[in-house]
Every structure is written in C-alpha cells, then in structure tokens.
Design an enzyme around this catalytic site. Sequence first.
Site, PDB file in Angstrom:
ATOM      1  N   GLN A  11       0.828  -1.207   0.000  1.00 43.25           N
ATOM      2  CA  GLN A  11       0.000   0.000   0.000  1.00 43.25           C
ATOM      3  C   GLN A  11       0.863   1.257   0.000  1.00 43.25           C
ATOM      4  OE1 GLN A  11      -3.976  -1.249   2.611  1.00 43.25           O
ATOM      5  NE2 GLN A  11      -2.520   0.201   3.434  1.00 43.25           N
ATOM      6  N   ASP A  54     -14.640   4.618   1.906  1.00 39.70           N
ATOM      7  CA  ASP A  54     -13.928   3.755   0.968  1.00 39.70           C
ATOM      8  C   ASP A  54     -14.101   4.281  -0.451  1.00 39.70           C
ATOM      9  OD1 ASP A  54     -13.203   2.059   3.035  1.00 39.70           O
ATOM     10  OD2 ASP A  54     -14.819   0.628   2.658  1.00 39.70           O
ATOM     11  N   GLU A  61     -12.522  -2.010  -4.564  1.00 41.43           N
ATOM     12  CA  GLU A  61     -12.105  -1.024  -3.572  1.00 41.43           C
ATOM     13  C   GLU A  61     -10.620  -0.739  -3.739  1.00 41.43           C
ATOM     14  OE1 GLU A  61     -11.226  -0.841   1.179  1.00 41.43           O
ATOM     15  OE2 GLU A  61     -13.063  -1.889   0.583  1.00 41.43           O
TER      16      GLU A  61
END
Length: 334
Positions: free
Chosen positions: A116, A235, A248
Amino acid sequence: MSKKEILQAEKSIALVKEQFSKGLCNALNLYPISSPMIVNEGTGINDDLNGIERPVSFPVKFLNNNRGVVVHSLAKWKRIRLQELELDAHEGILTDMKALRPDEDSSPIHSIYVDQWDWELHIDKSDRTLSYLKNIVRKIYQNLLDTEQKVYEELGIEPILPKKLSFIHSEQLLQLYPTLTPKEREHTIAKDYGAVFIIGIGGKLSNGEPHDSRSADYDDWTTPTEEGYKGLNGDLLVWNPVHDKALELSSMGIRVDKEALEHQLTLAGALDKKSLLYHSLLLADKLPLCIGGGLGQSRICMFLLRKKHIGEVQASIWPEEVRKQAELEGINLL
C-alpha cells in the site's frame, strides 16, 4: 511467459507506481519516508483492521520476552511518526508499506501479501469536517485520473474512469437499496457511477448493522458531520469491467481525536486498550490531529493495466488450484 513479457509487465507496473506515488506527494504535500515491516507486540501500534485478523507474530531475542509482529498496515504508526517529525499542519508523510495478512482470502483481488501507499497528513481542528474529507478524496481521485492518462499515453490503454467522483453516505446507500447486502450495494452504485466514495464505514446504520466493520481506534466513524450523518471516513471504489464488479482501491478517513477514541472504544467494548502506548498517547493529547489512509498499490496497478488477477502485478504465494486455474485461463502470475 517469456522473458520479454515478464520485463514488459514489470516496466508497466513500475510506470504506474512511480507516476501515482509522485503525484500523490505533490497533491497532498507529503514527504516520502521509510517505514517498518515489524512493530512491537502489545503496544497497540499495529492496525487491528476489522479486529479479527491475526498478525504474524514471532519472538525477538533482544525484546526481553516480548514479540514482534508484522504490520497489517501503518495507520497508527504513521500518527506517531508525524509527531516525531514535528510536521506542520497540512504537511504529511507517504510510506511504501509492505505487510502480511495471513487470514486474507485468496481471490483475484486478494493476497496475503499487501502493498500500500500508506499516507498521513497533519491537519487542524477546523479541518475535521466532511467537506475537508471530500476535498482530500477529490485530490486523490484526480491523481488516479492523471495516472490513468499517463498509462494511456505510454501503453495505449484507453481511460475508463469518469472525470467526476461521486459521493454517497452508507446510510443513503442503504435507503436506496434496502434489500441488498452491503457488497451488492457497492457493486450497484459503482456500476451506476463508475467511481464512488462511500462515506461512513464502521458505525451502525438504521438497520442496526454497519456497512462494513472498521477498527475503533483510527478512523472517526461516529462524529456527526455538517450534513447530518455520522462518519468522517470512507472507501473509494471504482467499477472494474474486467471482473464486472466494484473494486475497492482505498480505505481512508479523518482520524479519531481523544473524544472519538474514547467513544468508539466504549462502543466496541475495547476500553482495555486505553492503557496501550498508542492509545495512552492519543488520550493525553500527545499526537497530532490527522487524516490518512491506504491505497492498494497492486489493486491500482491491476485496475489501470486491466489485469484479471492481482498475481499478475505482484509476487506472492497462491493455492495450487489457483495457479492451475490461472494457467487454464492464460493468466501469467508473477
């Protein structure tokens, strides 16, 4: 896959990652910094995610009977680092986070290896509003659009994202589709709009259930907003035509302040956490107010490069049946 194909795939992945991370730093005024893959167990620093996932834990010789844990994400660590760096309001940090989540399902969009862009931005008290959250989300989305355009210019992959990002609160989404499950609601709204930010993840809705679970000690999902809804988080989802489903890309939000932390720990039945290092620092007003989140590197790569499996853009381990199915479908896992 031939050597040439492998190297071209890696070059494409590098293009997306370099373009997106550079643009994110410019858009949000972030400094790229180093970050840990391991933190001390029992400090409350590791991200609890939904509260049920097990971290990878192991003994560390020099920690005097303590253990180390591989991070799930850096949601709490980043806030402590902001304080240590003494960054001014509207300055922040960006980390290239690598994590392990052994309880993660194996699927075309899930891997036990997680990469991430974990970012955190110091904010003022006056910024703790829904309008500020939306402003930050729009900047992130614009960077996604810019990266998509760069991919088109370099690789010829046609852009598909809408120019405007839509917003909807999870309660509004429930009222629109009361007979659907949360995931079905996500798929429906993402297909309708192409890209949407769902506000308010973690707090109970009018049906007595949250849209999705969220740890009580980083995002603020109970503070009322200027629009009358609860929740200063959400989100980011896009419609992925490769899977014909919502995807997502990011979970993010304004972080809890002292009052929100105590309230949410009470709701979660987790007041015992107040004595942990991270929580005690926050309750003593020793950590900055901030907004932050994580953006899935591999998910953004697979979406922009139109890949069918996350294993096409990251090297991980997969069940044997997944590898066999990939071979049958002509999918080249790295």
